[in-house]
Design an enzyme around this catalytic site. Structure first.
Site, PDB file in Angstrom:
ATOM      1  N   ILE A  65       0.781  -1.317   0.154  1.00  0.00           N
ATOM      2  CA  ILE A  65       0.052   0.084  -0.073  1.00  0.00           C
ATOM      3  C   ILE A  65       0.853   1.257  -0.046  1.00  0.00           C
ATOM      4  O   ILE A  65       1.957   1.231   0.979  1.00  0.00           O
ATOM      5  CB  ILE A  65      -0.905   0.005   1.273  1.00  0.00           C
ATOM      6  CG1 ILE A  65      -1.782   1.408   1.024  1.00  0.00           C
ATOM      7  CG2 ILE A  65      -0.017   0.033   2.423  1.00  0.00           C
ATOM      8  CD1 ILE A  65      -2.939   1.131   2.255  1.00  0.00           C
ATOM      9  N   SER A  66       0.743   2.121  -0.965  1.00  0.00           N
ATOM     10  CA  SER A  66       1.702   3.148  -1.112  1.00  0.00           C
ATOM     11  C   SER A  66       1.667   4.126   0.239  1.00  0.00           C
ATOM     12  O   SER A  66       0.699   4.184   0.857  1.00  0.00           O
ATOM     13  CB  SER A  66       1.437   3.801  -2.450  1.00  0.00           C
ATOM     14  OG  SER A  66       1.527   3.185  -3.469  1.00  0.00           O
ATOM     15  N   GLN A  67       2.764   5.052   0.174  1.00  0.00           N
ATOM     16  CA  GLN A  67       2.812   6.018   1.187  1.00  0.00           C
ATOM     17  C   GLN A  67       1.577   7.210   0.658  1.00  0.00           C
ATOM     18  O   GLN A  67       1.402   7.317  -0.294  1.00  0.00           O
ATOM     19  CB  GLN A  67       4.071   6.923   0.869  1.00  0.00           C
ATOM     20  CG  GLN A  67       4.296   7.920   1.718  1.00  0.00           C
ATOM     21  CD  GLN A  67       5.717   8.884   1.281  1.00  0.00           C
ATOM     22  OE1 GLN A  67       6.354   8.194   0.316  1.00  0.00           O
ATOM     23  NE2 GLN A  67       6.010   9.758   1.969  1.00  0.00           N
TER      24      GLN A  67
END
Length: 218
Positions: A65-67
């Site tokens: 899950i991206s920043q």
């Protein structure tokens, strides 16, 4: 659209919004979406205590899950007004899908990995996200049944814009995609004018490879 957030996460969520503002995220709609969507639901229990850090986290199947800053910086490039039909390539955890649901009329999301889709579907329901349709398949081929789309956002790095996605983007629409090699890409937004794509580079990023007929071979 998102359900109530447990009190113990409220302060952490507000601090995340303040962090994003400090880093230059100015779109009030995007900041409100970050504030409304319960990110802790979309991360594994083992890293839930880090849900509101501005950092990427593992979600399984070799994916992350991206920043939150990357999500926010990307989504604000689409300049959504709430009326758009959006195609998302790479449902992943479903977190970005939920953010988009706050900012668009309809979201159509395609995921390559059944394991991720099976996890994301009930979490989106738990978060009371209702204006989203999910599909298992090759995201590089888009979702032709509901095209054209006012905006397309791709959550994996590609060597070029997949032709099917260019075809399914509406005139005047925006397509956001990381373009480059498998190790590093440039996040670029393409604006479709006169049937052609005009490119503007945003920032260097590192995403997992976009696998499929219009991307990297599996």
């Amino acid at each position: 659209m998102a359900g109530p957030i447990e009190p113990e996460y409220r302060g952490a969520r507000r601090r995340l919004v303040e962090t994003l503002q400090y880093k230059g995220i100015n779109d009030l709609g995007v900041l409100r979406a970050i504030d409304m969507v319960p990110r802790h639901l979309f991360v594994p229990a083992t890293v839930r205590h880090r849900a509101y850090e501005d950092s990427a986290l593992p979600i399984g199947s070799g994916q992350t899950i991206s920043q939150p800053y990357v999500h926010a910086r990307a989504i604000e490039q689409l300049m959504l007004t709430g009326k758009e039909k959006v195609l998302e390539i790479g449902t992943g955890s479903g977190y970005q899908t939920a953010l988009l649901s706050q900012l668009a009329a309809q979201v159509f999301s395609v995921e390559r990995y059944r394991e991720l889709l099976d996890k994301a579907r009930p979490i989106l329901q738990q978060a009371d996200v209702r204006n989203v349709s999910l599909s298992l398949g090759d995201g590089t081929l888009g979702w032709r049944e509901y095209a054209p789309y006012d905006a397309i956002i791709v959550s994996a790095g590609a060597p070029h814009v997949p032709p099917a996605l260019e075809d399914q983007l509406a005139e005047g629409g925006r397509l956001l995609i990381p373009i480059g090699d498998k190790d590093e890409q440039m996040l670029a937004v393409f604006h479709k004018r006169g049937g052609r794509l005009e490119r503007r580079d945003i920032t260097a990023v590192r995403f997992v490879p976009l696998i499929g007929a219009g991307g990297w071979p599996g």
